[in-house]
Write an enzyme that holds these catalytic residues in place. Structure first.
Site, mmCIF file in Angstrom:
data_model
loop_
_atom_site.group_PDB
_atom_site.id
_atom_site.type_symbol
_atom_site.label_atom_id
_atom_site.label_comp_id
_atom_site.label_asym_id
_atom_site.label_seq_id
_atom_site.Cartn_x
_atom_site.Cartn_y
_atom_site.Cartn_z
ATOM 1 N N GLY A 54 44.858 30.095 33.750
ATOM 2 C CA GLY A 54 43.579 28.893 33.867
ATOM 3 C C GLY A 54 42.736 28.964 35.233
ATOM 4 C CD GLN A 76 42.018 27.233 40.785
ATOM 5 O OE1 GLN A 76 41.978 27.107 39.669
ATOM 6 N NE2 GLN A 76 42.954 27.775 41.386
ATOM 7 C CB CYS A 94 48.166 27.229 42.238
ATOM 8 S SG CYS A 94 46.121 26.977 42.198
ATOM 9 C CG LEU A 95 44.882 32.307 40.112
ATOM 10 C CD1 LEU A 95 43.621 32.577 39.330
ATOM 11 C CD2 LEU A 95 45.568 33.542 40.355
ATOM 12 C CG HIS A 154 47.694 23.800 37.669
ATOM 13 N ND1 HIS A 154 48.825 23.990 38.445
ATOM 14 C CD2 HIS A 154 46.797 24.168 38.266
ATOM 15 C CE1 HIS A 154 48.418 24.848 39.572
ATOM 16 N NE2 HIS A 154 47.254 24.926 39.472
ATOM 17 C CD GLU A 155 43.824 25.696 35.993
ATOM 18 O OE1 GLU A 155 42.806 25.530 36.665
ATOM 19 O OE2 GLU A 155 44.716 26.368 35.994
HETATM 20 NI NI NI Z 1 45.719 26.192 40.299
#
Ligand code: NI
Length: 186
Positions: free
Chosen positions: A51, A56, A104-105, A146-147
């Site tokens: 995601g 981000q 998470c990225l 989360h997103e």
């Molecule tokens: Ni994330």
């Protein structure tokens, strides 16, 4: 195709409430939103995430993408078809909670143990501006929560009731991976 630079924790954009998308701009031939959405999908694939939210990749807009198909990284996870959701809102949270390891990225080095609602209903729009409603549970419900948190300036560590379960990835693999479910990487 373009892979965008992923913003990391500390970048103020990750703490902003993202702006709603003007749906008219989705079909604007002079606009760049469709290209931007394609770039978000490319970036999610390139970075191995399931995601990604627009802040981000540096834009304060209420857009998320998610997908988990035949992931080598998450072979045990249920597959999630590609979804692009514009202006998503969670309109129902199940009271039942499930906890799992998330990463998470934007906090790529860390995993944390996070409780989420087991089931959610999300309403929003597809990339053509048509209304959509997604009623889902378990893994895809976790990814959505989360997103959508990212669109409200929230990251997964904010949701952790117990920060003693915040781990570097290497330590997670050493001390926790055998005991708990594998981390998700929205
Ligand atoms: Ni994330």
């Amino acid at each position: 195709m373009a892979v965008l630079k992923v913003t990391k924790l500390g970048n103020p954009i990750l703490r902003e409430v993202s702006k709603p998308v003007d749906l008219n701009l989705l079909s604007d031939p002079d606009g760049d939103l469709q290209t931007f959405i394609d770039d978000m999908v490319d970036t999610m694939h390139e970075e191995g995430g399931v995601g990604l939210a627009a802040p981000q990749v540096g834009r304060s807009l209420r857009i998320l993408v998610m997908e988990c198909e035949d992931s080598e990284r998450y072979p045990d996870r249920e597959s999630i078809p590609l979804e692009v959701i514009i202006n998503p809102e969670i309109t129902y949270f199940d009271e039942e909670k499930i906890s799992g390891w998330e990463s998470c990225l934007s906090l790529i080095d860390f995993s944390g143990y996070v409780p989420r609602s087991k089931r959610v209903i999300v309403e929003g729009y597809d990339r053509n501006g048509n209304p959509i409603k997604i009623d889902t549970d378990d893994f895809s419900a976790i990814v959505l929560q989360h997103e959508i948190d990212h669109l409200n300036g929230i990251v997964f560590i904010d949701r952790m009731p117990d920060l003693t379960k915040l781990s570097y990835q290497e330590e997670f693999q050493t001390f926790w991976a055998e005991k708990e479910t594998a981390p998700t990487q929205p």
